[in-house]
Design a protein around this motif. Structure first.
Motif: not given
Length: 242
Positions: A189-195
């Protein structure tokens, strides 16, 4: 920026555009409106010398605004700088000269395996899918294979794919919830969306999430959103979400 000011399709398009660098040679195939728009956004924002290749063969098409039903129609030849047919794109990739290829699939597992062939048994499948086509050539040979998928659930991100259409060399996978990066033989997991949230990603992923720390995807800037309206006035980037 408040999430109410942009949609997931905007966020994914901008995130993909920011993965592209100046002077790279980038290819997208059929049914690829979102990456097609992302390529044009990158060219206008930070990568003016990026080379845009596509299935019809139009190199750096003058406009994508007429691509209403397909990202592989002859409109991409209008005003193009040159003609570079599909068979030469395969050759280019196998010679190590294709920097980025945008591809997709139906199932993905933690080992970076991609299934675009069947759901269920290969001999007696529940669903027979289109098959590998260019993916079987381009994912292993392009310098960076970027996969986008507008659906993120446990049927899509599974413990083990039903059939391995192609494996390895996936660089990143962009979904409506997050971005995965392939490293050390597994998806991380590189990044989670702010949404979205870590809990939502966990609930909708069929394999264990691997990550060093929790990062959030950079939201679209006002400049990027203005450019998107100019580049993509018919909102082709959202077609797969409708």
């Amino acid at each position: 920026m408040k999430t109410s000011l942009y949609r997931v399709s905007d966020l994914m398009t901008c995130a993909i555009a920011n993965m592209l660098s100046d002077h790279e040679t980038v290819f997208h195939g059929v049914s690829s409106h979102l990456p097609m728009v992302a390529i044009q956004l990158a060219k206008q924002k930070h990568a003016p010398n990026l080379v845009h290749l596509n299935i019809p063969g139009g190199v750096n098409p003058a406009s994508i605004s007429e691509e209403c039903y397909s990202s592989a129609s002859g409109n991409l030849l209008k005003g193009a700088e040159a003609y570079f047919p599909l068979e030469q794109i395969f050759d280019l990739s196998m010679r190590g000269k294709l920097d980025v290829a945008f591809l997709s699939g139906v199932q993905f597992d933690i080992h970076g395996n991609v299934n675009a062939s069947v759901i269920g048994s290969y001999k007696k499948p529940k669903v027979r899918l289109p098959g590998g086509a260019g993916s079987a050539v381009l994912i292993p040979t392009a310098k960076k294979a970027i996969i986008w998928r507008t659906k993120h659930d446990r049927r899509t991100f599974v413990e083990q794919v039903d059939f391995i259409t192609t494996r390895g060399n996936v660089w990143k996978i962009v979904t409506p919830l997050c971005i995965f990066i392939f490293k050390n033989g597994k998806l991380h997991l590189e990044s989670i969306h702010p949404t979205s949230s870590l809990e939502e990603v966990k609930e909708n992923t069929g394999f264990e999430l691997l990550y060093d720390d929790i990062k959030f995807t950079t939201p679209p800037t006002e400049e990027e959103l203005k450019l998107l309206k100019k580049i993509d006035p018919k909102d082709f980037r959202s077609l797969e979400f409708k």
